[in-house]
Each structure stands twice: as structure tokens, then as C-alpha cells.
Design an enzyme around this catalytic site. Sequence first.
Site, PDB file in Angstrom:
ATOM      1  N   GLU A 172       0.801  -1.237   0.000  1.00 25.77           N
ATOM      2  CA  GLU A 172       0.000   0.000   0.000  1.00 25.77           C
ATOM      3  C   GLU A 172       0.837   1.291   0.000  1.00 25.77           C
ATOM      4  OE1 GLU A 172      -2.722  -0.330   3.286  1.00 25.77           O
ATOM      5  OE2 GLU A 172      -3.837  -1.946   2.338  1.00 25.77           O
ATOM      6  N   GLU A 356      -5.605  -8.422   0.878  1.00 28.86           N
ATOM      7  CA  GLU A 356      -6.274  -8.045   2.125  1.00 28.86           C
ATOM      8  C   GLU A 356      -7.744  -7.730   1.855  1.00 28.86           C
ATOM      9  OE1 GLU A 356      -4.629  -4.834   4.440  1.00 28.86           O
ATOM     10  OE2 GLU A 356      -2.573  -5.509   4.067  1.00 28.86           O
TER      11      GLU A 356
HETATM   12  O1  LIG Z   1      -6.751  -0.807   8.009  1.00 27.56           O
HETATM   13  C1  LIG Z   1      -6.810  -2.180   7.830  1.00 27.56           C
HETATM   14  C2  LIG Z   1      -5.534  -2.660   7.154  1.00 27.56           C
HETATM   15  O2  LIG Z   1      -5.417  -2.001   5.906  1.00 27.56           O
HETATM   16  N1  LIG Z   1      -4.303  -2.390   5.115  1.00 27.56           N
HETATM   17  C3  LIG Z   1      -3.013  -2.319   5.834  1.00 27.56           C
HETATM   18  C4  LIG Z   1      -3.102  -2.980   7.197  1.00 27.56           C
HETATM   19  O3  LIG Z   1      -1.873  -2.810   7.877  1.00 27.56           O
HETATM   20  C5  LIG Z   1      -4.276  -2.395   7.968  1.00 27.56           C
HETATM   21  O4  LIG Z   1      -4.361  -2.985   9.265  1.00 27.56           O
END
Ligand SMILES: OC[C@H]1ONC[C@@H](O)[C@@H]1O
Length: 457
Positions: A172, A356
Site C-alpha cells: 500500500e 487483504e
Molecule cells: O486498516 C486495515 C488494514 O489495511 N491495510 C493495511 C493494514 O496494515 C491495515 O491494518
Amino acid sequence: MTDSRNAADRTFPNGFLWGAATAAHQIEGSPMADGAGPSIWTRFAHTPGMTLNGDTGDVACDHYRRWKEDVKLMKELGLQAYRFSVSWSRILPEGTGRVNQAGLDFYSRLVDELLANGIEPLLTLYHWDMPAALDDRGGWLNRDCADWFAEYGQVMYRALDGRVKKWVTLNEPWVITDGGYLHGALAPGHRSRFEAPIASHNLMRAHGAAVQAYRAEGKHEIGLVVNIEPKYAATDSAEDAAAVKRAHAYMNEQYLDPALLGTYPPELREIFGEAWPEWPQADFDLIKQKLDFIGVNYYTRSVTKDAVSYPLNTGVVRQPSGTYTETGWEVFPQGLTDTLTWVKDRYGDIPMYITENGAAFFDPPVAEPDSTGQRRVRDPLRMDYLQKHIGAIHDAIQAGCDIRGYMVWSLLDNLEWSLGYSKRFGVVHVNYATQDRTPKDSARWYSKVIASNGKFL
Ligand SMILES: OC[C@H]1ONC[C@@H](O)[C@@H]1O
């Protein structure tokens, strides 16, 4: 819970990889153990006022010590893969040069334990915890960061490639830049319209350098993980359409365009004006490297309007009939299907993983025993969220997207960065006082989805 479509239609492609994801600083604890150096998150979280309740990663889920128990839990849940990140400053305490063998050994043991349990490791090199020693040298604002990151990647490739067959350079880059350099909510806590484009560009240069280093000796796959948040116009006005273009370019195109097309969307100069530098072509040649996959992190969408805001001049319109998570994100599964088809349409048929996807809903701090005496955590809202989003992935596959796997965020409740331990994303509950792990109902349900390759949906 059941979807209208025939259950048989929900089967995923053979070999679809079902897993869960975490990140080093969010779960490990023991940040300075065994010769590790401090990271920018060790420093940031110990700076008063930077995190909710002053929460730090000093203990987190104590995974640095409980890693074997956690792998056993992954096995019990039937996970086929586990996405985790390496803490750079455990490996290179000063960021470059001297290797801390004890740090490398931790990850080597973890990978061996995963493989011994039939769980495929997906390794993220950078999930936000840059060595503090490199931040002292300018961090992502110093163009040397591309060499630093490639050197770190090379140490990891030489140690683990072959046992690790799916590598990720960055997690990210948008969050790293927007949070760490523009709005200051995340480490290293800078607030500069001029620094953000430099950090963002250097992150992508570092990504390219790490992929180049991998191609020199790696024999498997490497990719980039981006968070994508699709933007939908609040009204059909020209102003809102322009706002969508700005928000979409800033959050979604800003990273995949240079990585896959070797260009930036033109809206970025409109957004940053004099703060948007002219970059040399050689930078784009470095950034644009052949990738084996793209990891997409999806949580929510934004209904976007024209508004006075810094620096985008856009606003998000809350949906009166929407369902929202504890982090204030609208539950919008269609946005995931739209995101995946958008990636395919804009960048071509590159393999994708959902690296994710998950939701924070309220869970109690302590998992109480139920009538059977077993600890239990009922999380119907999270189960519904996951069921709908996994269904949305199936829709994208039906639409022709090459989706190879799904990593639920997260395996464990963990440190949600500046929000501390206040938000629980785990399918496994963590009692932070006792460190007891308790699979939530969503974990039990997810195990069935995995065992049936999606049919149980
Ligand atoms: O916010 C929720 C998730 O988003 N993507 C990156 C992760 O570290 C984070 O916990």
C-alpha cells in the site's frame, strides 16, 4: 447468509489459494529483541500523542514468541497460505550493511514451520516499518532509498527464495505516502504537500529496484500490493465527475500506472501543482518492471463529491442506507467486483490476489465460554462482510478476471496503527491481557469456505 445463486456456482477455480494476512509491526511485539534496530513505528508510537491511548507495538500479539502456536492455529483453520511481512530493522538494524542473523533466523524458522504445515508463505518486504536509522538519512525522501531497499530485498531473496515463492515489495504505497508524508497520521508523521509526491515516487523507484534485484537471482514470483478504493460520483454534476477523477487518480492510478504503464495520470499535476516535480524518464524505466501478479487490498468505496479539501478538493458522502464498519467504512461488496474488473480493463490480464479484505466490527475484549464451556466470539457482521466480498470476487472471476487467491485481513486482532488496539479485524480474537487466541465464528465459517473451495459460501 446464503446467497440467491446456486451454491454449486460458487466454486472457485482449482488451486485458488485461501489464506490470511498480517504484518510484522502489528502482531510481533518484541520490536528490539535479538539485535533488531528500531523502526519508524517504534519511534512514532513512543512519541506522545501519536497513537490512541499511547498504544505501541511493544507487545502486540506477542507473535515473535508465539509464532509456532500461531502456525498451529493456521493449520487447524485449514489455511492454505499465510501472508506476512518482514521487519526490515530486524534484518538490517541500521537499514543497510550489517545483517542481524538472529532476525533472519526468526523468519527462516517461521517459513519452515509454515511449509512443514502445508501452508504457503507470501512474504511482504515492506509493510510500513522502515528502520529508524534510514529515516534519519531522509527515509523515503532520499533517492538512495531505492538502493537501500534493493539491498534489503537481496538479503531476503538469498536467504529465503525457493522456500518463499511469492514475494511482495511494498504494501500500500498510497497509505505510506498519504498517511506518513501528507496528513501525518502514520509514521514518520510528516505533513507536506511537497514531500508527499517525492516519497510516493521514491517508493515506486524502490519497488522497481527491488524487483530488478529479484530478477537477478530470484526464481519465483514477485508483485506489488496496492489498496484500491473505487470512487463513485455523488451526483451526475460535472463538478462531482471531476472530483471522482482527481480522487481516483490520487488513490488508485498513482501507483499501478507507473508500475504497469510507466506513467502518472495527469490529474496529479492538477492536484499538487508546483509541488509535483518533473521526473526523468530513467525513473519510469526503473519503476516499470514486469510483475508476476498484483495484490489488491480492498475494504470499501467512496461516494465522492466536489468539495473544499486539502489537497484534493473532494469529499466523501456518507450513504444513509449504508452499513458501516468500526473504522467508518461503508460495506460495499460490488466495489470489489468493480475494482477487479477495472484493474483488468486498464492494465490487462495480470494475475491478481486479494491480499487483504476484512472488516473491524465490535468484538468483546474477552472471549467468554459458551454453554459448552468453549470460549466463543460471535461475529455475524464480519461473517456477512466476508461472505459478500468473497462472492464479489467470484463475480469478478466470472467476468474474466484472473484472481489467484484471497487473504483475509486479518488472521489475528492486532495493532491498527494510530488507532491502537481499538479496532479488531481478526478472524481470531486476541485477549491482549492473556494473549489467548480464540477463533471467532467467522474463522470457523472461513474454514468451511476453504475446505469446499468456496462452495460453502
Ligand atoms: O486498516 C486495515 C488494514 O489495511 N491495510 C493495511 C493494514 O496494515 C491495515 O491494518
